[in-house]
Design an enzyme around this catalytic site. Structure first.
Site, PDB file in Angstrom:
ATOM      1  N   TYR A   6       0.813  -1.209   0.000  1.00 28.17           N
ATOM      2  CA  TYR A   6       0.000   0.000   0.000  1.00 28.17           C
ATOM      3  C   TYR A   6       0.853   1.268   0.000  1.00 28.17           C
ATOM      4  O   TYR A   6       0.799   2.078   0.916  1.00 28.17           O
ATOM      5  CB  TYR A   6      -1.006  -0.027   1.157  1.00 28.17           C
ATOM      6  CG  TYR A   6      -2.076  -1.066   0.908  1.00 28.17           C
ATOM      7  CD1 TYR A   6      -3.211  -0.746   0.171  1.00 28.17           C
ATOM      8  CD2 TYR A   6      -1.921  -2.379   1.343  1.00 28.17           C
ATOM      9  CE1 TYR A   6      -4.175  -1.708  -0.109  1.00 28.17           C
ATOM     10  CE2 TYR A   6      -2.871  -3.350   1.077  1.00 28.17           C
ATOM     11  CZ  TYR A   6      -4.005  -2.999   0.349  1.00 28.17           C
ATOM     12  OH  TYR A   6      -4.954  -3.942   0.070  1.00 28.17           O
ATOM     13  N   HIS A   7       1.651   1.378  -1.036  1.00 26.33           N
ATOM     14  CA  HIS A   7       2.398   2.596  -1.333  1.00 26.33           C
ATOM     15  C   HIS A   7       2.285   2.706  -2.843  1.00 26.33           C
ATOM     16  O   HIS A   7       2.696   1.777  -3.561  1.00 26.33           O
ATOM     17  CB  HIS A   7       3.858   2.463  -0.877  1.00 26.33           C
ATOM     18  CG  HIS A   7       4.700   3.659  -1.230  1.00 26.33           C
ATOM     19  ND1 HIS A   7       5.265   4.491  -0.289  1.00 26.33           N
ATOM     20  CD2 HIS A   7       5.051   4.170  -2.442  1.00 26.33           C
ATOM     21  CE1 HIS A   7       5.928   5.452  -0.894  1.00 26.33           C
ATOM     22  NE2 HIS A   7       5.821   5.288  -2.204  1.00 26.33           N
ATOM     23  N   LEU A   8       1.736   3.821  -3.343  1.00 18.96           N
ATOM     24  CA  LEU A   8       1.364   3.869  -4.760  1.00 18.96           C
ATOM     25  C   LEU A   8       2.549   3.555  -5.681  1.00 18.96           C
ATOM     26  O   LEU A   8       3.635   4.118  -5.526  1.00 18.96           O
ATOM     27  CB  LEU A   8       0.766   5.225  -5.136  1.00 18.96           C
ATOM     28  CG  LEU A   8       0.062   5.199  -6.509  1.00 18.96           C
ATOM     29  CD1 LEU A   8      -1.289   4.511  -6.406  1.00 18.96           C
ATOM     30  CD2 LEU A   8      -0.066   6.579  -7.103  1.00 18.96           C
ATOM     31  N   HIS A   9       2.317   2.646  -6.612  1.00 21.14           N
ATOM     32  CA  HIS A   9       3.331   2.275  -7.594  1.00 21.14           C
ATOM     33  C   HIS A   9       2.653   1.890  -8.895  1.00 21.14           C
ATOM     34  O   HIS A   9       1.482   1.506  -8.905  1.00 21.14           O
ATOM     35  CB  HIS A   9       4.205   1.123  -7.064  1.00 21.14           C
ATOM     36  CG  HIS A   9       3.432  -0.102  -6.701  1.00 21.14           C
ATOM     37  ND1 HIS A   9       2.709  -0.209  -5.524  1.00 21.14           N
ATOM     38  CD2 HIS A   9       3.242  -1.271  -7.360  1.00 21.14           C
ATOM     39  CE1 HIS A   9       2.125  -1.391  -5.476  1.00 21.14           C
ATOM     40  NE2 HIS A   9       2.427  -2.054  -6.583  1.00 21.14           N
ATOM     41  N   VAL A  10       3.407   2.007  -9.982  1.00 20.40           N
ATOM     42  CA  VAL A  10       2.882   1.724 -11.314  1.00 20.40           C
ATOM     43  C   VAL A  10       3.753   0.648 -11.956  1.00 20.40           C
ATOM     44  O   VAL A  10       4.979   0.683 -11.836  1.00 20.40           O
ATOM     45  CB  VAL A  10       2.877   3.009 -12.187  1.00 20.40           C
ATOM     46  CG1 VAL A  10       2.416   2.706 -13.607  1.00 20.40           C
ATOM     47  CG2 VAL A  10       2.008   4.093 -11.561  1.00 20.40           C
ATOM     48  N   HIS A  11       3.106  -0.328 -12.604  1.00 21.93           N
ATOM     49  CA  HIS A  11       3.821  -1.430 -13.251  1.00 21.93           C
ATOM     50  C   HIS A  11       4.029  -1.121 -14.736  1.00 21.93           C
ATOM     51  O   HIS A  11       3.109  -0.657 -15.395  1.00 21.93           O
ATOM     52  CB  HIS A  11       3.001  -2.721 -13.132  1.00 21.93           C
ATOM     53  CG  HIS A  11       2.677  -3.102 -11.717  1.00 21.93           C
ATOM     54  ND1 HIS A  11       3.348  -4.086 -11.046  1.00 21.93           N
ATOM     55  CD2 HIS A  11       1.771  -2.604 -10.835  1.00 21.93           C
ATOM     56  CE1 HIS A  11       2.858  -4.190  -9.815  1.00 21.93           C
ATOM     57  NE2 HIS A  11       1.892  -3.300  -9.659  1.00 21.93           N
TER      58      HIS A  11
END
Ligand code: DD3
Length: 328
Positions: free
Chosen positions: A265-270
């Site tokens: 739950y720490h914003l990240h993008v794949h």
């Protein structure tokens, strides 16, 4: 035949050097890597207890056991055969005939040691959650309204206190600093782009990078509003540019998305290469960044109000919460 694109054919033999270096944790409280001893075999002490999951097709095995007095999960994965290794594979291997019939024959090929590597990932100390995560499990699709998020999901994730220490280590350069591919230091719009664990960086076919945002209070898709559009556009734009420059992959060859639910739950993008069917890239979990941006442009509160669907494993605590609340 068009030559297969390799990571090191696009001006970065540093990549393979990095991947070759064996890294060992030097415990100093935050689990950050501080030194770099060459290949000391910590796994010689591994006492396995159970095989959590294995797949002949994926050529992986997930093993639970003990490293000293600590629980550990070890993931072993046979790596793809690199095209630039073929010549050595043909000349430098031992070959044992298994059978011959007409024009057909099969052999057991024993490659030279340097071509016989297995990717090993170690989680230690592993929690109950790690162990569960790798056990094979049925999933159920959950329907989560905006209200459900506030009354069920949010309290659940706040109570869980999932550790994102490893994310903070990356942002603070206490770990994986040399693996960073691009970084934007801006506290609001900034992010760090680096290869995901799952990618060994040996070939472009399974390219997998993650962009980790600098802001620490965005838990997931549900927290996003139109005020985050500059951040999302920045990640999209600079992520695509960097991947084109560094790996020679055009934006049209990329699958850029967020998970809901995410695994941390720490914003990240794949960022994946299109066509690489990685677990979690299906419609029930992946939200294309391009769609997220459009949805927020059309409705600033889109992800606060919409009903979202996602799969949860049978043993997932949150599934229990939805069942208890009579929402399943
Ligand atoms: C994780 C989701 C998390 C086991 C495993 C992976 N990319 C990571 C620590 C460092 C990383 C990742 C949790 C954990 Cl195998 C449990 O992923 C990571 N560093 N996905 C990178 N670059």
């Amino acid at each position: 035949m068009a030559p297969k694109r390799r990571t090191d054919s696009v001006g970065s033999d540093k990549l393979s050097q990095i991947a070759k270096k064996a890294k060992t944790d030097n415990e100093n409280g935050d689990g950050a890597v501080t030194k770099d001893p060459e290949s000391e075999n910590i796994l010689s002490e591994f006492k396995m207890t159970t095989v959590l999951r294995d797949s002949a097709r994926e050529k992986t095995v997930f093993v639970h056991g003990k490293l000293g007095d600590q629980d550990a999960v070890v993931i072993l994965e046979k790596t793809p055969i690199r095209e630039d290794a073929l010549a050595e594979l043909f000349t430098g291997s031992k070959l044992k005939l298994e059978m011959k019939n007409d024009i057909y024959s099969t052999y057991r090929l024993q490659p030279p040691p340097q071509q016989n590597a297995i990717k090993a990932t170690v989680v230690c100390p592993a929690t109950e959650k790690h162990v569960k995560k790798y056990q094979r499990q049925e999933s159920s699709l959950v329907k989560e309204t905006g209200e459900d998020y506030k009354s069920i999901t949010l309290p659940y994730i706040e109570k869980q206190s999932f550790s994102v220490q490893w994310v903070h280590n990356i942002l603070e350069k206490k770990a994986e600093a040399e693996r960073i591919v691009y970084e934007d230091p801006d506290p609001e719009l900034g992010f760090v782009l680096l290869p995901d664990f799952k990618w060994d960086q040996k070939q472009i076919d399974d390219l997998y990078l993650i962009a980790i945002v600098r802001q620490r209070d965005i838990k997931s898709l549900r927290d996003l509003t139109s005020k985050h559009l500059p951040l999302l556009q920045n990640i999209f734009q600079k992520g695509k540019e960097t991947i084109l420059q560094r790996y020679g992959l055009a934006a049209s060859q990329l699958r850029v998305y967020l998970h809901y639910q995410p695994s941390y739950y720490h914003l990240h993008v794949h960022f994946n290469k299109l066509g690489y069917e990685v677990p979690g890239c299906g419609v029930e979990r992946a939200h294309l960044l391009a769609d997220v941006i459009q949805n927020l442009e059309a409705d600033p509160e889109y992800y606060k109000t919409r009903t979202l669907y996602f799969p949860l494993r049978a043993d997932h605590g949150l599934l229990g919460q939805f069942t208890e609340a009579g929402r399943l």
